[in-house]
Design a protein around this motif. Sequence first.
Motif, mmCIF file in Angstrom:
data_model
loop_
_atom_site.group_PDB
_atom_site.id
_atom_site.type_symbol
_atom_site.label_atom_id
_atom_site.label_comp_id
_atom_site.label_asym_id
_atom_site.label_seq_id
_atom_site.Cartn_x
_atom_site.Cartn_y
_atom_site.Cartn_z
ATOM 1 N N THR A 27 56.721 5.340 40.663
ATOM 2 C CA THR A 27 57.183 4.703 41.902
ATOM 3 C C THR A 27 57.532 5.759 42.932
ATOM 4 O OG1 THR A 27 58.025 2.817 40.649
ATOM 5 C CG2 THR A 27 58.892 3.100 42.883
ATOM 6 N N GLN A 28 58.235 6.790 42.505
ATOM 7 C CA GLN A 28 58.585 7.893 43.420
ATOM 8 C C GLN A 28 57.330 8.579 43.961
ATOM 9 O OE1 GLN A 28 61.163 10.106 40.727
ATOM 10 N NE2 GLN A 28 62.880 9.786 42.137
ATOM 11 N N ALA A 29 56.373 8.854 43.081
ATOM 12 C CA ALA A 29 55.132 9.515 43.508
ATOM 13 C C ALA A 29 54.375 8.648 44.512
ATOM 14 C CB ALA A 29 54.248 9.812 42.299
ATOM 15 N N PHE A 30 54.309 7.349 44.252
ATOM 16 C CA PHE A 30 53.631 6.427 45.165
ATOM 17 C C PHE A 30 54.338 6.388 46.522
ATOM 18 C CE2 PHE A 30 53.196 2.164 47.000
ATOM 19 C CZ PHE A 30 51.828 2.145 47.196
ATOM 20 N N LEU A 31 55.658 6.268 46.519
ATOM 21 C CA LEU A 31 56.420 6.233 47.768
ATOM 22 C C LEU A 31 56.267 7.530 48.549
ATOM 23 C CD1 LEU A 31 59.668 4.385 46.615
ATOM 24 C CD2 LEU A 31 57.821 3.487 48.057
ATOM 25 N N LEU A 32 56.275 8.659 47.863
ATOM 26 C CA LEU A 32 56.082 9.954 48.516
ATOM 27 C C LEU A 32 54.694 10.025 49.161
ATOM 28 C CD1 LEU A 32 57.096 12.799 49.164
ATOM 29 C CD2 LEU A 32 56.148 13.536 46.967
ATOM 30 N N ALA A 33 53.676 9.547 48.455
ATOM 31 C CA ALA A 33 52.313 9.553 49.008
ATOM 32 C C ALA A 33 52.227 8.677 50.258
ATOM 33 C CB ALA A 33 51.317 9.073 47.949
ATOM 34 N N VAL A 34 52.869 7.523 50.240
ATOM 35 C CA VAL A 34 52.853 6.630 51.397
ATOM 36 C C VAL A 34 53.570 7.292 52.579
ATOM 37 C CG1 VAL A 34 53.751 4.441 52.310
ATOM 38 C CG2 VAL A 34 52.600 4.495 50.089
ATOM 39 N N VAL A 35 54.725 7.870 52.342
ATOM 40 C CA VAL A 35 55.483 8.538 53.408
ATOM 41 C C VAL A 35 54.676 9.698 53.987
ATOM 42 C CG1 VAL A 35 57.536 9.948 53.888
ATOM 43 C CG2 VAL A 35 57.758 7.799 52.628
ATOM 44 N N LEU A 42 50.929 9.954 61.919
ATOM 45 C CA LEU A 42 51.742 9.941 63.134
ATOM 46 C C LEU A 42 51.743 11.274 63.875
ATOM 47 C CD1 LEU A 42 54.912 7.896 62.080
ATOM 48 C CD2 LEU A 42 53.168 7.244 63.747
ATOM 49 N N PHE A 43 51.744 12.384 63.128
ATOM 50 C CA PHE A 43 51.982 13.676 63.762
ATOM 51 C C PHE A 43 50.855 14.696 63.643
ATOM 52 C CE2 PHE A 43 56.206 12.009 62.586
ATOM 53 C CZ PHE A 43 56.716 11.860 63.863
ATOM 54 N N ASP A 63 30.870 5.813 66.183
ATOM 55 C CA ASP A 63 31.217 6.990 65.387
ATOM 56 C C ASP A 63 32.724 6.999 65.142
ATOM 57 O OD1 ASP A 63 28.621 7.918 65.342
ATOM 58 O OD2 ASP A 63 28.972 9.627 66.672
ATOM 59 N N LEU A 64 33.116 7.439 63.966
ATOM 60 C CA LEU A 64 34.530 7.617 63.651
ATOM 61 C C LEU A 64 34.829 9.113 63.639
ATOM 62 C CD1 LEU A 64 34.947 5.000 60.780
ATOM 63 C CD2 LEU A 64 35.511 4.741 63.192
ATOM 64 N N VAL A 65 35.883 9.496 64.355
ATOM 65 C CA VAL A 65 36.247 10.909 64.451
ATOM 66 C C VAL A 65 37.685 11.105 64.004
ATOM 67 C CG1 VAL A 65 34.625 11.356 66.331
ATOM 68 C CG2 VAL A 65 36.964 10.777 66.878
ATOM 69 N N ILE A 66 37.978 12.321 63.570
ATOM 70 C CA ILE A 66 39.344 12.715 63.233
ATOM 71 C C ILE A 66 39.906 13.446 64.441
ATOM 72 C CG2 ILE A 66 40.764 14.251 61.820
ATOM 73 C CD1 ILE A 66 39.918 11.832 60.274
ATOM 74 N N VAL A 67 41.082 13.007 64.888
ATOM 75 C CA VAL A 67 41.758 13.607 66.034
ATOM 76 C C VAL A 67 42.919 14.469 65.533
ATOM 77 C CG1 VAL A 67 43.049 13.129 68.151
ATOM 78 C CG2 VAL A 67 41.116 11.681 67.513
ATOM 79 N N ASN A 68 42.910 15.730 65.946
ATOM 80 C CA ASN A 68 43.968 16.676 65.601
ATOM 81 C C ASN A 68 45.098 16.499 66.615
ATOM 82 O OD1 ASN A 68 45.615 18.949 65.412
ATOM 83 N ND2 ASN A 68 43.918 20.315 64.918
ATOM 84 N N LYS A 69 46.194 15.873 66.201
ATOM 85 C CA LYS A 69 47.299 15.580 67.110
ATOM 86 C C LYS A 69 48.285 16.735 67.230
ATOM 87 C CE LYS A 69 48.889 11.322 66.866
ATOM 88 N NZ LYS A 69 49.404 10.042 66.320
ATOM 89 N N LEU A 70 48.191 17.700 66.354
ATOM 90 C CA LEU A 70 49.150 18.806 66.320
ATOM 91 C C LEU A 70 48.768 19.956 67.253
ATOM 92 C CD1 LEU A 70 51.697 19.911 64.939
ATOM 93 C CD2 LEU A 70 50.212 20.831 63.151
ATOM 94 N N ILE A 71 47.489 20.181 67.460
ATOM 95 C CA ILE A 71 47.016 21.386 68.141
ATOM 96 C C ILE A 71 47.615 21.570 69.532
ATOM 97 C CG2 ILE A 71 44.898 20.356 69.070
ATOM 98 C CD1 ILE A 71 43.612 23.165 68.313
ATOM 99 N N TYR A 72 47.747 20.493 70.310
ATOM 100 C CA TYR A 72 48.242 20.650 71.680
ATOM 101 C C TYR A 72 49.767 20.681 71.766
ATOM 102 C CZ TYR A 72 43.373 19.978 72.857
ATOM 103 O OH TYR A 72 42.011 20.113 72.934
ATOM 104 N N LYS A 166 49.430 12.565 78.441
ATOM 105 C CA LYS A 166 48.663 11.421 77.945
ATOM 106 C C LYS A 166 47.652 11.808 76.871
ATOM 107 C CE LYS A 166 49.195 8.394 81.838
ATOM 108 N NZ LYS A 166 48.589 7.251 82.473
ATOM 109 N N ILE A 167 47.517 13.106 76.603
ATOM 110 C CA ILE A 167 46.549 13.554 75.600
ATOM 111 C C ILE A 167 47.095 13.283 74.205
ATOM 112 C CG2 ILE A 167 45.310 15.531 74.637
ATOM 113 C CD1 ILE A 167 45.306 16.758 77.450
ATOM 114 N N ILE A 168 46.289 12.595 73.396
ATOM 115 C CA ILE A 168 46.650 12.308 72.006
ATOM 116 C C ILE A 168 46.338 13.525 71.143
ATOM 117 C CG2 ILE A 168 46.136 10.862 70.002
ATOM 118 C CD1 ILE A 168 45.389 8.640 72.075
ATOM 119 N N GLY A 169 45.166 14.126 71.353
ATOM 120 C CA GLY A 169 44.774 15.290 70.566
ATOM 121 C C GLY A 169 43.319 15.656 70.777
ATOM 122 N N ARG A 170 42.879 16.640 70.006
ATOM 123 C CA ARG A 170 41.498 17.122 70.086
ATOM 124 C C ARG A 170 40.656 16.429 69.018
ATOM 125 N NH1 ARG A 170 40.482 23.292 68.732
ATOM 126 N NH2 ARG A 170 40.695 22.477 66.624
#
Length: 185
Positions: A27-35, A42-43, A63-72, A166-170
């Motif tokens: 249960t702890q491992a599952f909750l940690l994975a979800v968090v 989010l970040f 197309d589905l892309v991955i957005v890097n939200k941390l870089i900026y 307003k930029i979400i990320g790259r």
Amino acid sequence: MSTFAPRSERLRKQKKSLGKTKTWEWTQAFLLAVVLAILIRLFILEPFNVSGPSMKETMHSGDLVIVNKLIYKLRDPKPGEVIVFHAVEHKDYVKRVVALPGETVEAKNNKLMINGKIVNEPYISEHTRTQDFDMRKVPPGHVFVLGDNRTDSSDSREFGPVSMKKIIGRADLIYWPFQDFGFLW
């Protein structure tokens, strides 16, 4: 036989206790994975679905892309990077950064010019036409963005420079469909 009863009772209690411990550990491992998944989304990284023809030279609608939200949060955008940003209420756009704060941008004779110099744009086809527009200066805290499909793109030529707030990320990686898989930088 009475000597076995207490021992078997002890073993049964130990197994029951061990079962509860393992259940709690899972249960702890599952909750940690979800968090962690929530925090990463989010970040740090977020999926984004490309919609529309404006980036047709580089990516396609669906197309589905991955957005890097941390870089900026660590540095400012650079020319040539593909970004995702909040354009209008409940709608995000994906475009390419072509000019930074303080720079002038214009198009003459189908050539993009930054600070009066023609920009080499290897990410667009040589047949792509950039309709002429008058010189504009990018204000502080903003970037000027264009779609790679210049003839069919709603971009800074229409709605003006994009605030860095307003930029979400790259956009870093196209991950679906698999035939389009690849990095965008």
